[in-house]
Write an enzyme that holds these catalytic residues in place. Sequence first.
Site, PDB file in Angstrom:
ATOM      1  N   CYS A 113       0.819  -1.225   0.000  1.00 30.28           N
ATOM      2  CA  CYS A 113       0.000   0.000   0.000  1.00 30.28           C
ATOM      3  C   CYS A 113       0.847   1.266   0.000  1.00 30.28           C
ATOM      4  O   CYS A 113       0.370   2.327  -0.375  1.00 30.28           O
ATOM      5  CB  CYS A 113      -0.917   0.014   1.216  1.00 30.28           C
ATOM      6  SG  CYS A 113      -1.966  -1.435   1.273  1.00 30.28           S
ATOM      7  N   HIS A 257      -3.754   6.767   1.671  1.00 27.00           N
ATOM      8  CA  HIS A 257      -4.079   5.472   1.089  1.00 27.00           C
ATOM      9  C   HIS A 257      -5.465   5.085   1.585  1.00 27.00           C
ATOM     10  O   HIS A 257      -5.767   5.237   2.778  1.00 27.00           O
ATOM     11  CB  HIS A 257      -3.035   4.442   1.526  1.00 27.00           C
ATOM     12  CG  HIS A 257      -3.512   3.042   1.352  1.00 27.00           C
ATOM     13  ND1 HIS A 257      -3.993   2.580   0.149  1.00 27.00           N
ATOM     14  CD2 HIS A 257      -3.623   2.010   2.236  1.00 27.00           C
ATOM     15  CE1 HIS A 257      -4.371   1.325   0.300  1.00 27.00           C
ATOM     16  NE2 HIS A 257      -4.163   0.960   1.545  1.00 27.00           N
ATOM     17  N   ASN A 287     -10.318  -0.727  -1.231  1.00 24.51           N
ATOM     18  CA  ASN A 287      -8.873  -0.525  -1.025  1.00 24.51           C
ATOM     19  C   ASN A 287      -8.149  -1.128  -2.231  1.00 24.51           C
ATOM     20  O   ASN A 287      -8.158  -2.347  -2.425  1.00 24.51           O
ATOM     21  CB  ASN A 287      -8.486  -1.226   0.283  1.00 24.51           C
ATOM     22  CG  ASN A 287      -6.997  -1.154   0.587  1.00 24.51           C
ATOM     23  OD1 ASN A 287      -6.175  -0.948  -0.309  1.00 24.51           O
ATOM     24  ND2 ASN A 287      -6.655  -1.349   1.846  1.00 24.51           N
TER      25      ASN A 287
END
Length: 330
Positions: A113, A257, A287
């Site tokens: 990420c 993020h 996500n």
Amino acid sequence: MTRAYVSGTGYYVPERVVTNDDLAALMDTSDEWITERTGIKERRYVADGVGTTDVAIPAAEQALEAASLTVQDIDLIIFATSTPDYMAPGSGCLLQDRMGFPEIGALDIRVQCSGFVYGLSIADQYIRAGTFRHILLVGAEVQSTGLDLSDAGRDVGVIFGDGAGAAVISATEEERGVLSTHLHSEGKHAKELWSEVPASGRNPRISVEDVNEGRHWLKMNGREVFRHAVTRFPESIMEAITANGMTAKDVKLIIPHQANLRITMEVARRLKVPLERIHSNIDRYGNTTAASIPICLAEAVSDGTIQAGDHVVLVAFGSGFTWASAMIKW
Ligand code: COA
């Protein structure tokens, strides 16, 4: 003094929309549970046979067009992904070939990420050093093929989605662009969010037994990830702010993020920053790991949220654990 700035952005998400109700038809979950715990309403999944480089291409094309550049102008490809097309070679090489770039360097980075912010820090160093003038930085992921969409995988399966974002990072002599980047890792938490196989320490790297026991799926200790994320996000944002002698009030937009809306809300509360100043699209895309920040960035540029002169903080946290931030003057 030469600085690196974002000269163009782009993003792409697959057409197939997967709603929470669609997932509830596959596993024991509900729209209410997912919405309340994560803020996600839907995410995108690729069609069969579509890999990470496939989703990266339209995002990269858009970023090049926005920068008014062609593949001939780019000096280096940096490809951030936790879901490469193959274990070898890297997806950057595939992108180089598929888009017809000259024989430039193609560097994959595997920082999950945090990959886009790590990639930005690399691009920034090459440009400050005068080595390169234009770098294509991509964050792209196909997570859906690594998710256990049965009851056993429901805690992870509902969170992740597919997509890609890209930015062209170019040299400027003006007083703007990337002001600082800040990178961190703490590998003792590696197994809190990981895929166990394929693994180089196994022979074969993945076996039928591994697959039968689900070791190839992405696994997460949600509570541990949450606990660390709500500390590291604010810490990392403040690191970027204080390194530049600023306060949170000086920042026009924070692009975190997109891990989870609850994490973003907790970050806003801890830093006393209004939610409107923290970009969020997790309701639409879930996500998307290394793709989430460049997708947000492309959205915020195209809808006019980010204007010349604004200070923008990018911040990431994820598997590793890794976390990172960057301060950009637009
Ligand atoms: N649908 C319905 N119930 C679910 C579920 C789902 N998709 N996933 C888990 N559950 C259940 C659990 O099995 C558990 O049931 P039990 O109490 O009968 O054992 C219950 O919900 C609570 O589980 P718990 O893990 O305590 O939930 P939580 O409040 O911690 O929320 C997460 C789970 C994953 C949403 C949360 O931990 C989280 O947001 N973690 C961070 C995730 C993240 O951001 N990851 C990306 C980092 S880059």
